[in-house]
Design a protein around this motif. Sequence first.
Motif, mmCIF file in Angstrom:
data_model
loop_
_atom_site.group_PDB
_atom_site.id
_atom_site.type_symbol
_atom_site.label_atom_id
_atom_site.label_comp_id
_atom_site.label_asym_id
_atom_site.label_seq_id
_atom_site.Cartn_x
_atom_site.Cartn_y
_atom_site.Cartn_z
ATOM 1 N N ASP A 1 1.504 3.940 4.669
ATOM 2 C CA ASP A 1 0.093 4.155 4.334
ATOM 3 C C ASP A 1 -0.846 3.873 5.493
ATOM 4 O O ASP A 1 -2.055 4.026 5.351
ATOM 5 C CB ASP A 1 -0.322 3.265 3.144
ATOM 6 C CG ASP A 1 -0.385 1.792 3.518
ATOM 7 O OD1 ASP A 1 0.503 1.330 4.263
ATOM 8 O OD2 ASP A 1 -1.328 1.105 3.068
ATOM 9 N N SER A 2 -0.309 3.411 6.634
ATOM 10 C CA SER A 2 -1.260 2.987 7.675
ATOM 11 C C SER A 2 -0.867 3.464 9.060
ATOM 12 O O SER A 2 0.238 3.972 9.287
ATOM 13 C CB SER A 2 -1.390 1.458 7.678
ATOM 14 O OG SER A 2 -0.375 0.891 8.470
ATOM 15 N N TYR B 1 -3.801 1.537 1.886
ATOM 16 C CA TYR B 1 -4.892 0.684 2.358
ATOM 17 C C TYR B 1 -5.399 1.029 3.756
ATOM 18 O O TYR B 1 -5.986 0.185 4.431
ATOM 19 C CB TYR B 1 -4.450 -0.784 2.345
ATOM 20 C CG TYR B 1 -3.794 -1.232 1.059
ATOM 21 C CD1 TYR B 1 -4.190 -0.701 -0.167
ATOM 22 C CD2 TYR B 1 -2.790 -2.190 1.066
ATOM 23 C CE1 TYR B 1 -3.591 -1.107 -1.349
ATOM 24 C CE2 TYR B 1 -2.194 -2.614 -0.112
ATOM 25 C CZ TYR B 1 -2.598 -2.059 -1.314
ATOM 26 O OH TYR B 1 -2.012 -2.468 -2.475
ATOM 27 N N SER B 2 -5.162 2.259 4.196
ATOM 28 C CA SER B 2 -5.623 2.649 5.526
ATOM 29 C C SER B 2 -7.152 2.631 5.599
ATOM 30 O O SER B 2 -7.829 2.990 4.631
ATOM 31 C CB SER B 2 -5.112 4.055 5.849
ATOM 32 O OG SER B 2 -5.615 4.481 7.087
ATOM 33 N N ASP B 3 -7.699 2.223 6.751
ATOM 34 C CA ASP B 3 -9.155 2.265 6.904
ATOM 35 C C ASP B 3 -9.624 3.614 7.456
ATOM 36 O O ASP B 3 -10.817 3.829 7.623
ATOM 37 C CB ASP B 3 -9.670 1.090 7.753
ATOM 38 C CG ASP B 3 -8.956 0.960 9.084
ATOM 39 O OD1 ASP B 3 -8.003 1.740 9.326
ATOM 40 O OD2 ASP B 3 -9.337 0.099 9.880
ATOM 41 N N ALA C 1 -2.614 -5.186 -3.335
ATOM 42 C CA ALA C 1 -3.974 -5.553 -2.917
ATOM 43 C C ALA C 1 -4.597 -6.689 -3.740
ATOM 44 O O ALA C 1 -5.145 -7.630 -3.163
ATOM 45 C CB ALA C 1 -4.880 -4.321 -2.935
ATOM 46 N N ASP D 1 -12.506 -3.701 -0.660
ATOM 47 C CA ASP D 1 -12.948 -2.851 0.453
ATOM 48 C C ASP D 1 -12.644 -3.497 1.800
ATOM 49 O O ASP D 1 -12.205 -2.838 2.743
ATOM 50 C CB ASP D 1 -14.453 -2.592 0.370
ATOM 51 C CG ASP D 1 -14.752 -1.376 -0.489
ATOM 52 O OD1 ASP D 1 -13.787 -0.685 -0.863
ATOM 53 O OD2 ASP D 1 -15.938 -1.145 -0.785
ATOM 54 N N HIS E 1 -8.969 -3.188 3.477
ATOM 55 C CA HIS E 1 -8.558 -2.049 4.306
ATOM 56 C C HIS E 1 -8.675 -2.365 5.803
ATOM 57 O O HIS E 1 -7.987 -1.775 6.612
ATOM 58 C CB HIS E 1 -9.394 -0.814 3.957
ATOM 59 C CG HIS E 1 -9.162 -0.343 2.558
ATOM 60 N ND1 HIS E 1 -8.558 0.858 2.265
ATOM 61 C CD2 HIS E 1 -9.417 -0.928 1.376
ATOM 62 C CE1 HIS E 1 -8.458 0.987 0.946
ATOM 63 N NE2 HIS E 1 -8.989 -0.080 0.386
ATOM 64 N N HIS E 2 -9.557 -3.304 6.150
ATOM 65 C CA HIS E 2 -9.717 -3.676 7.563
ATOM 66 C C HIS E 2 -8.881 -4.906 7.925
ATOM 67 O O HIS E 2 -8.814 -5.291 9.085
ATOM 68 C CB HIS E 2 -11.191 -3.978 7.873
ATOM 69 C CG HIS E 2 -12.115 -2.886 7.476
ATOM 70 N ND1 HIS E 2 -12.135 -1.666 8.114
ATOM 71 C CD2 HIS E 2 -13.015 -2.803 6.469
ATOM 72 C CE1 HIS E 2 -13.026 -0.879 7.530
ATOM 73 N NE2 HIS E 2 -13.561 -1.546 6.533
ATOM 74 N N GLY F 1 0.799 -1.224 0.000
ATOM 75 C CA GLY F 1 0.000 0.000 0.000
ATOM 76 C C GLY F 1 0.825 1.265 0.000
ATOM 77 O O GLY F 1 0.269 2.363 0.006
#
Length: 229
Positions: free
Chosen positions: A171-172, A193-195, A18, A40, A43-44, A12
Amino acid sequence: MSSPLVIFDLDGTLIDTAPDLIDSLNHTIAPVGLAPMTLDDLHHLVGQGARVMIKRAFELRNVPLDEADADTLFNNFVEHYRHNMPGKSQPFRGTVECLERLAAAGMTLAICTNKSEALAIPLIETLGLSDHFAAITGGDTFPVRKPDAAHIFGTIERAGGSRDRAVMIGDSINDILAAKNAGIPSIGVDFGYSDVPIASLSPSSVISHFDALTDNLVRDLLVASKVVS
Ligand SMILES: O=C(O)COP(=O)(O)O
Ligand SMILES: [Mg+2]
């Protein structure tokens, strides 16, 4: 004085992994009857390596998972992911030019990822990027991983850098928190890919494209971190 060290997260941040993470995850969970995960969902799920990703997939579907099954599924994931490498994974736009630009400006580069070493190192190798990095450390390289500062400190040591001349790009939340815990500046990328929105984690700076990651930005952040600390 050692050269500035720019430490990159992998999934990410440097590489858009991904589609392959999802493919291998779905290959792993299909035989045990778990419905497929989507981009989707990822991301979690992503952030703490494949073992945690599998565990979180079961939690998301409210299905219990015992340790023995978790080991088997993890091994199946690793085998599928390694076998299909590099798959659809590609560096994000501008990544390679950025690595070349920073190196030309005299900076040392490293990767600090929570992906296991056995996946991270061959992935970077098959993408032809290994020569850019003085060190690649994974989620299982040390007894702890991001957001623990020791993962960053260990990466700095292996790359021959120094703690007061290092910047973390990620990214997170794990990347930004690890940088804060280590007392180094951080740059958040908003395309990973951060939520949660990366800016809400208060990194020292946010970029939307690698064109914005210049040696001047790195030097400015290093100077600013000395002024405020
Ligand atoms: O694969 C993961 O879960 C996290 O990997 P990263 O630390 O490179 O983002
Ligand atoms: Mg990441």
